[in-house]
Design a protein around this motif. Structure first.
Motif, PDB file in Angstrom:
ATOM      1  N   MET A 120       1.904   9.497  -5.767  1.00 26.15           N
ATOM      2  CA  MET A 120       2.332  10.852  -5.698  1.00 26.15           C
ATOM      3  C   MET A 120       3.853  11.243  -6.448  1.00 26.15           C
ATOM      4  O   MET A 120       4.037  12.418  -6.732  1.00 26.15           O
ATOM      5  N   ALA A 121       4.805  10.423  -6.693  1.00 28.10           N
ATOM      6  CA  ALA A 121       6.113  10.741  -7.328  1.00 28.10           C
ATOM      7  C   ALA A 121       5.483  10.873  -8.889  1.00 28.10           C
ATOM      8  O   ALA A 121       6.164  11.792  -9.522  1.00 28.10           O
ATOM      9  N   MET A 122       4.816  10.104  -9.328  1.00 28.83           N
ATOM     10  CA  MET A 122       4.386  10.605 -10.767  1.00 28.83           C
ATOM     11  C   MET A 122       3.548  11.880 -10.769  1.00 28.83           C
ATOM     12  O   MET A 122       3.867  12.615 -11.700  1.00 28.83           O
ATOM     13  N   LYS A 123       2.758  12.316  -9.827  1.00 29.82           N
ATOM     14  CA  LYS A 123       2.037  13.500  -9.698  1.00 29.82           C
ATOM     15  C   LYS A 123       2.939  14.822  -9.596  1.00 29.82           C
ATOM     16  O   LYS A 123       2.981  15.935 -10.130  1.00 29.82           O
ATOM     17  N   TYR A 124       3.813  14.692  -8.487  1.00 26.22           N
ATOM     18  CA  TYR A 124       4.816  15.862  -8.187  1.00 26.22           C
ATOM     19  C   TYR A 124       6.279  15.855  -8.765  1.00 26.22           C
ATOM     20  O   TYR A 124       7.056  16.444  -8.279  1.00 26.22           O
ATOM     21  N   HIS A 125       6.612  14.845  -9.772  1.00 27.30           N
ATOM     22  CA  HIS A 125       7.983  14.824  -9.997  1.00 27.30           C
ATOM     23  C   HIS A 125       8.346  16.000 -10.610  1.00 27.30           C
ATOM     24  O   HIS A 125       7.805  16.807 -11.434  1.00 27.30           O
TER      25      HIS A 125
ATOM     26  N   ALA B  86       8.061  20.284  -5.926  1.00 23.84           N
ATOM     27  CA  ALA B  86       9.530  19.712  -5.712  1.00 23.84           C
ATOM     28  C   ALA B  86       9.651  19.293  -4.404  1.00 23.84           C
ATOM     29  O   ALA B  86      10.026  18.242  -3.994  1.00 23.84           O
ATOM     30  N   ASP B  87       9.035  20.313  -3.441  1.00 23.74           N
ATOM     31  CA  ASP B  87       8.907  20.108  -1.972  1.00 23.74           C
ATOM     32  C   ASP B  87       8.151  18.774  -1.698  1.00 23.74           C
ATOM     33  O   ASP B  87       8.413  18.124  -0.849  1.00 23.74           O
ATOM     34  N   LYS B  88       6.876  18.558  -2.369  1.00 22.23           N
ATOM     35  CA  LYS B  88       6.187  17.703  -2.109  1.00 22.23           C
ATOM     36  C   LYS B  88       6.673  16.424  -2.317  1.00 22.23           C
ATOM     37  O   LYS B  88       6.703  15.445  -1.786  1.00 22.23           O
ATOM     38  N   PHE B  89       7.288  16.426  -3.442  1.00 17.73           N
ATOM     39  CA  PHE B  89       7.941  15.091  -4.080  1.00 17.73           C
ATOM     40  C   PHE B  89       9.028  14.583  -2.946  1.00 17.73           C
ATOM     41  O   PHE B  89       9.190  13.558  -2.528  1.00 17.73           O
ATOM     42  N   LYS B  90       9.917  15.588  -2.676  1.00 22.62           N
ATOM     43  CA  LYS B  90      10.809  15.537  -1.723  1.00 22.62           C
ATOM     44  C   LYS B  90      10.314  14.802  -0.361  1.00 22.62           C
ATOM     45  O   LYS B  90      10.836  13.976   0.365  1.00 22.62           O
TER      46      LYS B  90
ATOM     47  N   GLU C 264       0.796  -1.114   0.030  1.00 23.31           N
ATOM     48  CA  GLU C 264      -0.115   0.079   0.139  1.00 23.31           C
ATOM     49  C   GLU C 264       0.809   1.232  -0.246  1.00 23.31           C
ATOM     50  O   GLU C 264       0.675   2.229  -0.792  1.00 23.31           O
ATOM     51  N   ILE C 265       1.782   1.314   0.695  1.00 19.94           N
ATOM     52  CA  ILE C 265       2.731   2.564   1.008  1.00 19.94           C
ATOM     53  C   ILE C 265       3.373   2.736  -0.464  1.00 19.94           C
ATOM     54  O   ILE C 265       3.653   3.609  -0.974  1.00 19.94           O
ATOM     55  N   LYS C 266       4.114   1.389  -1.132  1.00 19.76           N
ATOM     56  CA  LYS C 266       4.737   1.813  -2.345  1.00 19.76           C
ATOM     57  C   LYS C 266       3.701   2.497  -3.353  1.00 19.76           C
ATOM     58  O   LYS C 266       4.160   3.145  -4.307  1.00 19.76           O
ATOM     59  N   LYS C 267       2.349   1.871  -3.554  1.00 21.97           N
ATOM     60  CA  LYS C 267       1.303   2.177  -4.438  1.00 21.97           C
ATOM     61  C   LYS C 267       1.289   3.744  -4.109  1.00 21.97           C
ATOM     62  O   LYS C 267       1.038   4.460  -5.228  1.00 21.97           O
ATOM     63  N   ALA C 268       1.053   3.938  -2.949  1.00 27.72           N
ATOM     64  CA  ALA C 268       0.729   5.626  -2.679  1.00 27.72           C
ATOM     65  C   ALA C 268       1.977   6.611  -3.091  1.00 27.72           C
ATOM     66  O   ALA C 268       1.627   7.326  -3.702  1.00 27.72           O
ATOM     67  N   TYR C 269       3.133   5.965  -2.867  1.00 30.16           N
ATOM     68  CA  TYR C 269       4.246   6.964  -3.072  1.00 30.16           C
ATOM     69  C   TYR C 269       4.480   6.835  -4.719  1.00 30.16           C
ATOM     70  O   TYR C 269       4.774   7.819  -5.203  1.00 30.16           O
TER      71      TYR C 269
END
Length: 377
Positions: free
Chosen positions: A28-33, A44-48, A20-25
């Motif tokens: 978010m990574a795809m959205k905020y990269h 960028a801050d949200k991605f970090k 679940e954690i991997k799926k959530a990350y």
């Protein structure tokens, strides 16, 4: 500035598992990269922030400390990036999460694939299943090439390290500040190049062959049971271990017996006279014929249990029973004399004697009469 709760950052509950954690990350990574949000410093801050949360929550030791002590357990006062002596390289994290899309994480070398498992469906008679049997089977499969010992190279030669990927089986592509890997197009992900292939397997290290195997079936198996033959599946690539062969059992229907677990059931016809007067009948078992004593006044459907005449379980060794259900066979092709005798018997059992000789019949019809009487009131 205080940090947000890591579970809140990723939008998961505290009981979330690693999947679940991997799926959530990944979401978010795809959205905020940063490569997708080049003019958005907030993204960028949200991605970090999401990457930091993922790093902690997917490490069992870090997560346990975080759950107990919060951000104090992973902040800079404990050394390095976060209290555990330094954080993971971001390209490792991103490669781990997106490896199934982009072809694997950073630094991963191509491994030879284990051979596939195979299944063989075996049909048995009830007698074979109960007593056990040894059978020969023919299985089409991939076997390791004995000419080149599975290397794929012609005897006297050997495969060379791929000059493109240097034996890793993968090549890297830089996209922004992270690295994506994909199988090497030169060696097709194998890490080696065979310039002079074996003429038997044509460089594959294995070839198609029908194997003949002797399979010992233990006594007591049943439909759905299976036997695993280790290493008898398909040969692996480049000398990798072979898969396994699973022999799946199916026991054919029997003309006399029905099996239920360790017990056997059969129907036994008895004569009108044996049912009324009692007697003995021969019944079949898997060990031969036995005598079954029929008591007088036996009715159709009565069950008789013969202890220990069933099946011995292959799992726990328990021995089942044989259950015989009797049914009364009505006489056919009667002569006139026999019919007259039956009429005399019927007359003698009717009238005032009916309740004595046919209690179930009389009780049934009395009940029918009461039923219709109630309807007409």
């Amino acid at each position: 500035m205080s940090k947000r709760d890591y579970y809140e950052v990723l939008g998961v509950s505290k009981g979330a598992d690693e999947r679940e954690i991997k799926k959530a990350y990944k979401r978010m990574a795809m959205k905020y990269h940063p490569d997708r949000n080049k003019d958005d410093a907030d993204a960028a801050d949200k991605f970090k922030e999401a990457t930091e949360a993922y790093e902690v929550l997917t490490d069992a030791q870090k997560r346990a400390a975080y759950d107990q002590f919060g951000h104090d357990a992973v902040n800079g006062q404990h050394g390095g990036h976060g209290g555990f002596g330094g954080g993971a390289d971001f390209s490792d994290i991103f490669g781990d999460v997106f490896g199934d899309i982009f072809g694997g994480g950073r630094g991963r070398q191509q491994r030879s694939a284990r051979g596939s498992d195979l299944r063989y469906n075996m049909e048995l008679t009830l007698e074979e299943a109960v007593r056990g049997v040894t059978k020969e089977i023919k299985v089409p499969t991939l076997v390791g090439c004995d000419v080149c010992d599975g290397s794929g190279a012609k005897p006297g030669t050997q495969a060379k390290t791929c000059p493109t990927c240097h034996g890793h089986g993968q090549v890297q592509m830089r996209q922004g500040f992270f690295t994506v890997q994909q199988p090497c197009p030169h060696c097709r992900g194998k890490g080696k190049i065979i310039s002079d292939p074996c003429t038997t397997c044509h460089g594959e290290g294995r070839y198609q062959k029908t194997k003949t195997l002797s399979v010992k079936i233990p006594a007591g198996v049943d439909t759905g049971d299976r036997i695993r033959l280790s290493g008898e599946g398909e040969a692996g690539e480049a000398g990798a271990p072979a898969g396994d062969l699973y022999v799946q059992m199916h026991v054919r229907e029997h003309e006399i017996f029905v099996r239920d677990g360790n017990n056997l059931f059969c129907e036994v016809p008895i004569s009108y006279t044996a049912a009324a007067l009692g007697g003995e009948v021969e019944v079949p078992t898997l060990d031969g014929r036995v005598k079954l004593k029929i008591p007088a006044e036996t009715q159709t459907g009565r069950m008789f249990r013969l202890k220990g005449k069933g099946v011995r379980s292959a799992r726990n060794g328990q021995l089942g029973d044989l259950v015989c259900k009797v049914y009364i066979e009505t006489p056919v092709n009667l002569t006139e004399e026999q019919k007259e005798l039956l009429r005399q018997l019927e007359d003698s059992c009717g009238g005032s004697a009916a309740k004595k000789h046919r209690p179930k019949s009389e009780g049934f019809f009395d009940g029918v009469k009461r039923f219709f009487d109630d309807l007409t009131r």
